[in-house]
Design a protein around this motif. Structure first.
Motif, PDB file in Angstrom:
ATOM      1  N   TYR A 187     -20.769 -13.363  41.204  1.00 41.52           N
ATOM      2  CA  TYR A 187     -21.738 -13.469  40.107  1.00 41.52           C
ATOM      3  C   TYR A 187     -23.060 -12.800  40.498  1.00 41.52           C
ATOM      4  O   TYR A 187     -23.697 -12.142  39.670  1.00 41.52           O
ATOM      5  CB  TYR A 187     -22.002 -14.928  39.746  1.00 41.52           C
ATOM      6  N   ALA A 188     -23.488 -12.968  41.750  1.00 45.90           N
ATOM      7  CA  ALA A 188     -24.735 -12.333  42.203  1.00 45.90           C
ATOM      8  C   ALA A 188     -24.603 -10.811  42.174  1.00 45.90           C
ATOM      9  O   ALA A 188     -25.547 -10.110  41.782  1.00 45.90           O
ATOM     10  CB  ALA A 188     -25.097 -12.822  43.598  1.00 45.90           C
ATOM     11  N   ILE A 189     -23.437 -10.290  42.552  1.00 44.75           N
ATOM     12  CA  ILE A 189     -23.191  -8.847  42.475  1.00 44.75           C
ATOM     13  C   ILE A 189     -23.293  -8.396  41.021  1.00 44.75           C
ATOM     14  O   ILE A 189     -23.957  -7.398  40.708  1.00 44.75           O
ATOM     15  CB  ILE A 189     -21.818  -8.492  43.094  1.00 44.75           C
ATOM     16  N   LYS A 190     -22.664  -9.138  40.113  1.00 44.61           N
ATOM     17  CA  LYS A 190     -22.711  -8.774  38.692  1.00 44.61           C
ATOM     18  C   LYS A 190     -24.147  -8.811  38.173  1.00 44.61           C
ATOM     19  O   LYS A 190     -24.574  -7.919  37.436  1.00 44.61           O
ATOM     20  CB  LYS A 190     -21.833  -9.727  37.871  1.00 44.61           C
ATOM     21  N   GLN A 191     -24.897  -9.834  38.559  1.00 46.94           N
ATOM     22  CA  GLN A 191     -26.274  -9.961  38.096  1.00 46.94           C
ATOM     23  C   GLN A 191     -27.103  -8.755  38.556  1.00 46.94           C
ATOM     24  O   GLN A 191     -27.902  -8.209  37.789  1.00 46.94           O
ATOM     25  CB  GLN A 191     -26.881 -11.265  38.607  1.00 46.94           C
ATOM     26  N   ASN A 192     -26.910  -8.321  39.794  1.00 46.91           N
ATOM     27  CA  ASN A 192     -27.656  -7.177  40.300  1.00 46.91           C
ATOM     28  C   ASN A 192     -27.210  -5.869  39.660  1.00 46.91           C
ATOM     29  O   ASN A 192     -28.034  -4.988  39.406  1.00 46.91           O
ATOM     30  CB  ASN A 192     -27.570  -7.117  41.825  1.00 46.91           C
ATOM     31  N   ILE A 193     -25.930  -5.736  39.356  1.00 41.39           N
ATOM     32  CA  ILE A 193     -25.453  -4.537  38.654  1.00 41.39           C
ATOM     33  C   ILE A 193     -26.043  -4.492  37.253  1.00 41.39           C
ATOM     34  O   ILE A 193     -26.460  -3.428  36.775  1.00 41.39           O
ATOM     35  CB  ILE A 193     -23.909  -4.498  38.630  1.00 41.39           C
ATOM     36  N   GLN A 194     -26.119  -5.637  36.580  1.00 44.80           N
ATOM     37  CA  GLN A 194     -26.733  -5.668  35.257  1.00 44.80           C
ATOM     38  C   GLN A 194     -28.207  -5.279  35.333  1.00 44.80           C
ATOM     39  O   GLN A 194     -28.718  -4.603  34.449  1.00 44.80           O
ATOM     40  CB  GLN A 194     -26.554  -7.043  34.614  1.00 44.80           C
ATOM     41  N   ARG A 195     -28.888  -5.679  36.406  1.00 41.33           N
ATOM     42  CA  ARG A 195     -30.295  -5.299  36.577  1.00 41.33           C
ATOM     43  C   ARG A 195     -30.415  -3.790  36.762  1.00 41.33           C
ATOM     44  O   ARG A 195     -31.313  -3.157  36.220  1.00 41.33           O
ATOM     45  CB  ARG A 195     -30.898  -6.039  37.770  1.00 41.33           C
ATOM     46  N   ILE A 196     -29.513  -3.187  37.537  1.00 38.76           N
ATOM     47  CA  ILE A 196     -29.525  -1.732  37.722  1.00 38.76           C
ATOM     48  C   ILE A 196     -29.344  -1.034  36.384  1.00 38.76           C
ATOM     49  O   ILE A 196     -30.056  -0.072  36.075  1.00 38.76           O
ATOM     50  CB  ILE A 196     -28.441  -1.301  38.740  1.00 38.76           C
ATOM     51  N   LYS A 197     -28.410  -1.520  35.568  1.00 38.32           N
ATOM     52  CA  LYS A 197     -28.194  -0.935  34.231  1.00 38.32           C
ATOM     53  C   LYS A 197     -29.457  -1.043  33.391  1.00 38.32           C
ATOM     54  O   LYS A 197     -29.835  -0.112  32.681  1.00 38.32           O
ATOM     55  CB  LYS A 197     -27.046  -1.640  33.515  1.00 38.32           C
ATOM     56  N   GLN A 198     -30.135  -2.191  33.474  1.00 41.03           N
ATOM     57  CA  GLN A 198     -31.351  -2.428  32.707  1.00 41.03           C
ATOM     58  C   GLN A 198     -32.457  -1.463  33.149  1.00 41.03           C
ATOM     59  O   GLN A 198     -33.161  -0.892  32.317  1.00 41.03           O
ATOM     60  CB  GLN A 198     -31.794  -3.878  32.906  1.00 41.03           C
ATOM     61  N   ILE A 199     -32.609  -1.264  34.438  1.00 42.43           N
ATOM     62  CA  ILE A 199     -33.669  -0.400  34.965  1.00 42.43           C
ATOM     63  C   ILE A 199     -33.393   1.063  34.672  1.00 42.43           C
ATOM     64  O   ILE A 199     -34.285   1.804  34.261  1.00 42.43           O
ATOM     65  CB  ILE A 199     -33.849  -0.632  36.484  1.00 42.43           C
ATOM     66  N   THR A 200     -32.141   1.492  34.879  1.00 46.47           N
ATOM     67  CA  THR A 200     -31.803   2.907  34.713  1.00 46.47           C
ATOM     68  C   THR A 200     -31.522   3.282  33.268  1.00 46.47           C
ATOM     69  O   THR A 200     -31.591   4.451  32.910  1.00 46.47           O
ATOM     70  CB  THR A 200     -30.583   3.294  35.562  1.00 46.47           C
ATOM     71  N   GLY A 201     -31.182   2.287  32.458  1.00 46.95           N
ATOM     72  CA  GLY A 201     -30.852   2.576  31.064  1.00 46.95           C
ATOM     73  C   GLY A 201     -29.503   3.234  30.888  1.00 46.95           C
ATOM     74  O   GLY A 201     -29.180   3.734  29.811  1.00 46.95           O
ATOM     75  N   GLY A 202     -28.720   3.258  31.923  1.00 44.35           N
ATOM     76  CA  GLY A 202     -27.418   3.900  31.826  1.00 44.35           C
ATOM     77  C   GLY A 202     -26.340   3.087  32.496  1.00 44.35           C
ATOM     78  O   GLY A 202     -26.604   2.035  33.086  1.00 44.35           O
ATOM     79  N   PRO A 203     -25.127   3.568  32.413  1.00 51.55           N
ATOM     80  CA  PRO A 203     -24.013   2.843  33.034  1.00 51.55           C
ATOM     81  C   PRO A 203     -24.038   2.983  34.551  1.00 51.55           C
ATOM     82  O   PRO A 203     -24.620   3.912  35.097  1.00 51.55           O
ATOM     83  CB  PRO A 203     -22.776   3.524  32.447  1.00 51.55           C
ATOM     84  N   VAL A 204     -23.420   2.045  35.203  1.00 49.25           N
ATOM     85  CA  VAL A 204     -23.233   2.114  36.643  1.00 49.25           C
ATOM     86  C   VAL A 204     -21.852   2.711  36.857  1.00 49.25           C
ATOM     87  O   VAL A 204     -20.893   2.316  36.201  1.00 49.25           O
ATOM     88  CB  VAL A 204     -23.340   0.702  37.275  1.00 49.25           C
TER      89      VAL A 204
END
Length: 163
Positions: free
Chosen positions: A57-74
């Motif tokens: 879940y922590a990995i998912k939360q951080n991936i979602q944050r990356i998507k939010q910051i970059t505005g694009g898909p991971v």
């Protein structure tokens, strides 16, 4: 029997969940058990699975944050290190993410550093790091979507108790 996703309500909230360097520090955490414990005593497997799910879940939360910051898909998510020896860990991460996961084994950091160095020097590129691709079980991925939202709410509430 084997511990199942969600562990009958047992959740772990251990270590940092969302990496946020603007607000370093510790937050409250631990393992939450359904009450009363007398009805269903948790096994070691239940607690171990809750801990594995916590990391996923922590990995998912951080991936979602990356998507939010970059505005694009991971792109492709890779996982390396000793915990990749556990198929339960790797498959749980893939199921929580609902996406394929590539693993590169316990020596991923060492091999990755060597790969970067050989490329920087213009030398031959060592073998590809990917050892395995783990596909998620889509029925478990859907179940984990709901469990992730519950974990996220509890983690957010626990985070209000900064240490």
């Amino acid at each position: 029997g084997a511990a199942m996703p969600g562990n009958d309500g047992i959740t772990a909230h251990l270590g940092p969940s969302l990496v946020n360097m603007s607000e370093p520090g510790l937050t409250a955490g631990g393992v939450i058990f359904p009450v009363p414990l007398a009805i269903s005593r948790p096994s070691r497997g239940d607690i171990a699975r809750a801990t594995i799910e916590n990391f996923a879940y922590a990995i998912k939360q951080n991936i979602q944050r990356i998507k939010q910051i970059t505005g694009g898909p991971v792109g492709t998510v890779g996982l390396g290190g000793g915990m990749t020896r556990s198929h339960t860990f790797s498959s749980t991460v893939a199921n929580v993410l609902g996406a394929p996961l590539v693993t590169s084994g316990e020596s991923a950091t060492l091999i990755g550093a060597a790969k970067i160095a050989t490329e920087a020097l213009g030398l031959a590129n060592p073998a590809d790091l990917v050892r395995d691709t783990i596909e998620p079980d889509q029925s478990l991925a859907a179940e984990y979507d709901d469990l992730y939202e519950q974990w996220l709410e509890r983690t957010t509430n626990l985070g209000k108790w900064a240490l």
